[in-house]
Design an enzyme around this catalytic site. Sequence first.
Site, PDB file in Angstrom:
ATOM      1  N   ARG A 105       0.981  -1.156   0.059  1.00  0.00           N
ATOM      2  CA  ARG A 105      -0.068  -0.049  -0.129  1.00  0.00           C
ATOM      3  C   ARG A 105       0.898   1.243  -0.016  1.00  0.00           C
ATOM      4  NH1 ARG A 105      -5.169   1.641   3.489  1.00  0.00           N
ATOM      5  NH2 ARG A 105      -6.101   0.149   1.767  1.00  0.00           N
ATOM      6  N   HIS A 132      -7.274   0.592  -6.431  1.00  0.00           N
ATOM      7  CA  HIS A 132      -7.351  -0.014  -5.190  1.00  0.00           C
ATOM      8  C   HIS A 132      -8.243  -1.398  -5.714  1.00  0.00           C
ATOM      9  CE1 HIS A 132      -7.853  -1.327  -1.285  1.00  0.00           C
ATOM     10  NE2 HIS A 132      -8.583  -0.254  -0.810  1.00  0.00           N
ATOM     11  N   GLN A 135     -10.009  -4.036  -3.264  1.00  0.00           N
ATOM     12  CA  GLN A 135     -11.333  -3.592  -2.654  1.00  0.00           C
ATOM     13  C   GLN A 135     -12.452  -3.432  -3.990  1.00  0.00           C
ATOM     14  OE1 GLN A 135     -12.321  -1.986   0.520  1.00  0.00           O
ATOM     15  NE2 GLN A 135     -13.979  -2.517  -0.279  1.00  0.00           N
ATOM     16  N   ASP A 228     -17.194   7.177  -1.909  1.00  0.00           N
ATOM     17  CA  ASP A 228     -16.029   7.067  -1.043  1.00  0.00           C
ATOM     18  C   ASP A 228     -15.609   8.388  -0.335  1.00  0.00           C
ATOM     19  OD1 ASP A 228     -13.542   6.026  -0.003  1.00  0.00           O
ATOM     20  OD2 ASP A 228     -12.487   6.339  -1.844  1.00  0.00           O
ATOM     21  N   CYS A 268     -16.386   1.663   0.801  1.00  0.00           N
ATOM     22  CA  CYS A 268     -15.274   0.973   1.235  1.00  0.00           C
ATOM     23  C   CYS A 268     -14.912   1.139   2.488  1.00  0.00           C
ATOM     24  CB  CYS A 268     -14.030   1.128   0.021  1.00  0.00           C
ATOM     25  SG  CYS A 268     -13.433   2.536   0.062  1.00  0.00           S
ATOM     26  N   ARG A 296     -13.323  -8.596   1.943  1.00  0.00           N
ATOM     27  CA  ARG A 296     -11.923  -7.936   1.625  1.00  0.00           C
ATOM     28  C   ARG A 296     -11.251  -9.692   2.138  1.00  0.00           C
ATOM     29  NH1 ARG A 296     -10.015  -3.143   1.864  1.00  0.00           N
ATOM     30  NH2 ARG A 296      -8.001  -4.016   1.142  1.00  0.00           N
TER      31      ARG A 296
HETATM   32  N1   CP Z   1     -11.227   0.142   2.600  1.00  0.00           N
HETATM   33  C1   CP Z   1      -9.935   0.012   2.884  1.00  0.00           C
HETATM   34  O1   CP Z   1      -9.034  -0.269   2.175  1.00  0.00           O
HETATM   35  O2   CP Z   1      -9.907   0.121   4.229  1.00  0.00           O
HETATM   36  P1   CP Z   1      -8.429   0.365   5.122  1.00  0.00           P
HETATM   37  O3   CP Z   1      -8.058   1.754   4.617  1.00  0.00           O
HETATM   38  O4   CP Z   1      -8.809   0.348   6.693  1.00  0.00           O
HETATM   39  O5   CP Z   1      -7.498  -0.696   4.903  1.00  0.00           O
HETATM   40  N1  NVA Z   2      -9.843   6.615  -1.766  1.00  0.00           N
HETATM   41  C1  NVA Z   2      -9.443   6.280  -0.310  1.00  0.00           C
HETATM   42  C2  NVA Z   2      -9.845   4.758  -0.029  1.00  0.00           C
HETATM   43  C3  NVA Z   2      -9.443   4.308   1.181  1.00  0.00           C
HETATM   44  C4  NVA Z   2      -9.496   2.864   1.328  1.00  0.00           C
HETATM   45  C5  NVA Z   2      -7.997   6.539  -0.075  1.00  0.00           C
HETATM   46  O1  NVA Z   2      -7.197   6.474  -1.034  1.00  0.00           O
HETATM   47  O2  NVA Z   2      -7.653   7.050   0.844  1.00  0.00           O
END
Ligand code: CP
Ligand code: NVA
Length: 310
Positions: A105, A132, A135, A228, A268, A296
């Site tokens: 990540r 992502h 997700q 989101d 999400c 997930r």
């Molecule tokens: N939806 C999602 O990726 O959540 P986190 O940021 O908590 O991992």
């Molecule tokens: N769009 C958001 C998704 C979080 C899971 C971000 O990137 O922070």
Amino acid sequence: MLKGKDMLSIHDLSVDEVEEILALAAELKAMQKAGVAHRILEGKTLGMIFEKSSTRTRVSFETGMYQLGGQALFLSNRDLQLGRGEPIKDTARVLSRYLDGIMIRTFGHDRAEELATWTDIPVINALTDLLHPCQVLTDLLTIREHKGKDLSKLKMVYVGDGNNMTNSFLYGAAKTGMTFVAATPEDYHPDKTVFENALRDAEETGADLSLTTDPYEAVKEADIVVTDTWASMGQEAEHEARKKIFAPYQVNGDLLKKADKRAIVMHCLPAYRGEEITEAVFEANADVIFDEAENRLHTQKAIMALTMGD
Ligand code: CP
Ligand code: NVA
């Protein structure tokens, strides 16, 4: 089909590979619920590099690996030499010697791509600024559970910021034949290259993908409405300004009157009530939203089993 491959983007997956992930995810979910052991990754180790925060991703990957009989290592960039400037290409070659797979990540999508270039083990994208995919594959599984297996019959509308989720929804819809509309402010449309790639992918499945600035027009007859956060990780300084820009894009009771009566709302998480979604709409759809969070675990187990399995 996916053995040994990276999973950086749904765009890189074939239509059959998407189906394979969703089918195995459903199977692993049923096995876990029935208490049937499925230690497909016995003796294997996943490294989990986090350069951004996470609740769901960390816990679901770590638990998933444990349930598959393997183990997972949490590697924060606060602890890795990567955080002190060791090049990705060196980190990648070192980690390849110890691990069977890496989940990352990070910020720039190019960082995940560079990691994948320099490793000879599967790399899984657990969120970049661009995409992502874990997700969105999870969301496709959740939609199937709530709306039936044939996604090509469904209309999904994303309302809000054209971000990493929107980009991945474009790819997910393109591979499954869905009708997908992204309603975002003019300067916040999804990534242009992603949209062009998705339109090309859609030629294979007949998916109908479009962009608009009008959320009320977009949600007409929607089966699924999704949103989101208005300020993704890394955009904290813009949060206040974004609240004003995105105010007409809130998913609330008024907007949902235009959608199909049986429409579900997805998110999400983490959700910011009073911003992209109201408390009432969130709680009315909590069952779906927390199924999404649970899924997930099952979807990522399928991705790991297929890419890292023997
Ligand atoms: N939806 C999602 O990726 O959540 P986190 O940021 O908590 O991992
Ligand atoms: N769009 C958001 C998704 C979080 C899971 C971000 O990137 O922070």
